[in-house]
Design an enzyme around this catalytic site. Structure first.
Site, PDB file in Angstrom:
ATOM      1  N   HIS A 110       3.934  -3.846  -3.289  1.00  0.00           N
ATOM      2  CA  HIS A 110       4.487  -4.277  -1.780  1.00  0.00           C
ATOM      3  C   HIS A 110       5.061  -2.943  -1.982  1.00  0.00           C
ATOM      4  O   HIS A 110       6.772  -2.849  -2.250  1.00  0.00           O
ATOM      5  CB  HIS A 110       4.562  -5.397  -1.419  1.00  0.00           C
ATOM      6  CG  HIS A 110       3.593  -6.427  -0.971  1.00  0.00           C
ATOM      7  ND1 HIS A 110       3.322  -6.317   0.049  1.00  0.00           N
ATOM      8  CD2 HIS A 110       3.218  -7.673  -1.439  1.00  0.00           C
ATOM      9  CE1 HIS A 110       2.216  -7.602   0.164  1.00  0.00           C
ATOM     10  NE2 HIS A 110       2.618  -8.249  -0.749  1.00  0.00           N
ATOM     11  N   ASP A 116       5.917  -8.088   2.015  1.00  0.00           N
ATOM     12  CA  ASP A 116       6.246  -9.233   1.418  1.00  0.00           C
ATOM     13  C   ASP A 116       7.200 -10.035   2.531  1.00  0.00           C
ATOM     14  O   ASP A 116       7.569 -11.179   2.627  1.00  0.00           O
ATOM     15  CB  ASP A 116       6.572  -8.846  -0.116  1.00  0.00           C
ATOM     16  CG  ASP A 116       7.655  -7.561  -0.442  1.00  0.00           C
ATOM     17  OD1 ASP A 116       7.790  -6.707   0.910  1.00  0.00           O
ATOM     18  OD2 ASP A 116       8.427  -6.936  -1.321  1.00  0.00           O
ATOM     19  N   TYR A 165      -5.914   3.919  14.288  1.00  0.00           N
ATOM     20  CA  TYR A 165      -5.295   3.174  15.142  1.00  0.00           C
ATOM     21  C   TYR A 165      -4.466   3.902  16.399  1.00  0.00           C
ATOM     22  O   TYR A 165      -4.656   5.055  15.791  1.00  0.00           O
ATOM     23  CB  TYR A 165      -4.104   2.816  14.617  1.00  0.00           C
ATOM     24  CG  TYR A 165      -4.170   1.562  13.214  1.00  0.00           C
ATOM     25  CD1 TYR A 165      -5.553   0.792  12.871  1.00  0.00           C
ATOM     26  CD2 TYR A 165      -2.454   1.628  12.463  1.00  0.00           C
ATOM     27  CE1 TYR A 165      -5.027   0.389  12.111  1.00  0.00           C
ATOM     28  CE2 TYR A 165      -3.570   0.980  10.767  1.00  0.00           C
ATOM     29  CZ  TYR A 165      -5.001  -0.101  11.101  1.00  0.00           C
ATOM     30  OH  TYR A 165      -4.521  -0.643   9.924  1.00  0.00           O
ATOM     31  N   GLU A 170      17.744  -6.652  -0.276  1.00  0.00           N
ATOM     32  CA  GLU A 170      16.949  -8.433   0.514  1.00  0.00           C
ATOM     33  C   GLU A 170      18.369  -8.749   2.140  1.00  0.00           C
ATOM     34  O   GLU A 170      17.756  -9.540   1.704  1.00  0.00           O
ATOM     35  CB  GLU A 170      16.703  -9.118  -0.294  1.00  0.00           C
ATOM     36  CG  GLU A 170      16.234  -8.658  -1.416  1.00  0.00           C
ATOM     37  CD  GLU A 170      14.813  -9.653  -2.561  1.00  0.00           C
ATOM     38  OE1 GLU A 170      17.011  -9.700  -3.147  1.00  0.00           O
ATOM     39  OE2 GLU A 170      14.157  -9.991  -2.628  1.00  0.00           O
TER      40      GLU A 170
END
Ligand SMILES: [Zn+2]
Ligand SMILES: [Zn+2]
Length: 386
Positions: free
Chosen positions: A99, A104, A296, A368
């Site tokens: 990841h 995540d 894309y 985080e």
């Protein structure tokens, strides 16, 4: 707007989920463990859950206390095929898969937002579709969910998405109206020469020299054929041919990526590259074969939705946490959602001195604390939507 303080247990749970998913990364359309985890968490919250949409996609539905439109909040679930070189204790337990793009955290943040909104359905108007999509990293999971009827089945009227980025400081949201991320196309180009002895080049057609000419000539596509005020990129990322010192190989294979920001430029790129490659080869008696693969489209933020998101997040997070950013040459398959309904995609800063590696770096990691801002942003948008 009512307070958006997050309970400490929710913050701890979000970190735990992110680390669990980080330790168990899964590749595009193979996000089985992640999707199962997502569906279980949504069911535990009491949401209506739909699985197997566009492959491994999961949708959780939460209805508010009063009527309104249905919006979708999106997280992507897939990891990248690359070995992890971060030193975190929850590093990948799946060798060769990592990841490294923050997906995540996207999953953990959206589950956190679902938990918060579940407690505040009385304030919620309309309905929120929590959309967990497979295969953003090149697989086109968004298009797969759309082909599976995502918009029609859940009557989705607007779409919002957040992407973690360590190029912005922790807790800062970056967005802009109009084109945010580039369209991407890629190509394989094989230069065919005539192999022979390295000491007798006059008896062969050396595809190594021709390929070198092609690479150099392709630099003129952007510098001479694209409007200088318009962003575009042609990058040759791979060039392979030959086996040893004294053999002229019969062919050389190149791989390239092309980024653009307008339909006109995008549509012209294949023809320009084909013309330059074919004529450069012809000048040397070589030939070539170009295999073009469209990918894309441009990620286009609806101006009205971008204004709505900016005003909502300024009120919820503070004016210093919301910044306008320049377009980015990276690409996103959120663009397919934005082609179908008015949409806004944004970046969430998760970088500090200890988390400075860019997305897709083998040592990529995030601060985080940024996930708290991500949850609050999702929740604020859902509560403000009409
Ligand atoms: Zn990525
Ligand atoms: Zn990504």
């Amino acid at each position: 707007m009512p307070t958006l303080e997050l309970p400490p247990e929710l913050i701890a749970e979000t970190v735990a989920i992110r680390r669990d998913i980080h330790a168990h990364p899964e590749l595009a359309f193979a996000e089985h463990r992640t999707a199962t985890l997502v569906a279980a968490k949504l069911r535990a919250l009491g949401l209506e859950v739909h699985e197997g949409i566009g492959g491994t996609g999961v949708v959780g539905l939460l209805s508010g206390g009063s009527p309104g439109s249905t919006i979708m909040l999106r997280a992507d679930m897939d990891a990248l095929p690359m070995p992890e070189e971060s030193a975190v204790p929850f590093a990948s337990q799946n060798p060769g898969v990592m990841h490294a793009c923050g997906h995540d955290a996207h999953v953990a943040m959206l589950l956190g937002a679902a938990a918060v909104l579940r407690e505040r359905t009385a304030e919620l108007r309309g309905r929120v579709a929590f959309v967990f999509q497979p295969a953003e990293e090149g697989g086109g999971g968004a298009a797969a969910m759309l082909a599976d009827g995502l918009i029609e089945r859940f009557a989705i009227e607007r779409a919002y998405g957040i992407h973690i980025a360590c190029i912005l400081p922790t807790g800062v949201i970056g967005l802009r109206p109009g084109p945010l991320m580039a369209a991407v196309d890629q190509f394989d180009l094989v230069v065919e020469g005539l192999g022979g002895h390295g000491a007798m080049p006059h008896r062969s057609v050396d595809p190594v020299v021709v390929a070198a000419d092609v690479v150099t000539s392709l630099q003129r596509v952007v510098s001479r054929e694209v409007d200088p005020v318009e962003p575009a990129v042609v990058t040759i990322g791979a060039i392979n041919g030959g086996t040893t010192y004294n053999v002229i190989p019969p062919r050389v294979a190149l791989k390239g990526t092309v980024r653009s920001f307008s339909t006109a430029t995008r549509d012209a790129m294949e023809g320009r590259i084909r013309r330059i490659a074919e004529h450069t080869c012809a000048a040397a008696n070589a030939t070539c074969h170009l295999d073009w693969q469209s990918s894309y489209p441009v990620t286009e933020n609806d101006p009205a939705e971008t204004t709505f998101v900016r005003e909502t997040l300024v009120a919820a997070l503070g004016a210093d946490r919301v910044v306008e950013i320049a377009p980015i040459m990276g690409s996103e398959d959120f663009s397919y959602f934005a082609q179908r309904v008015p949409a806004c995609f944004m970046f969430l800063g998760a970088g500090d001195d200890a988390h400075a590696f860019p997305n897709h770096h083998p040592a990529f990691d995030i601060d985080e604390h940024a996930m708290q801002t991500g949850i609050r942003a999702h929740v604020a948008i859902a509560l403000a939507a009409r």
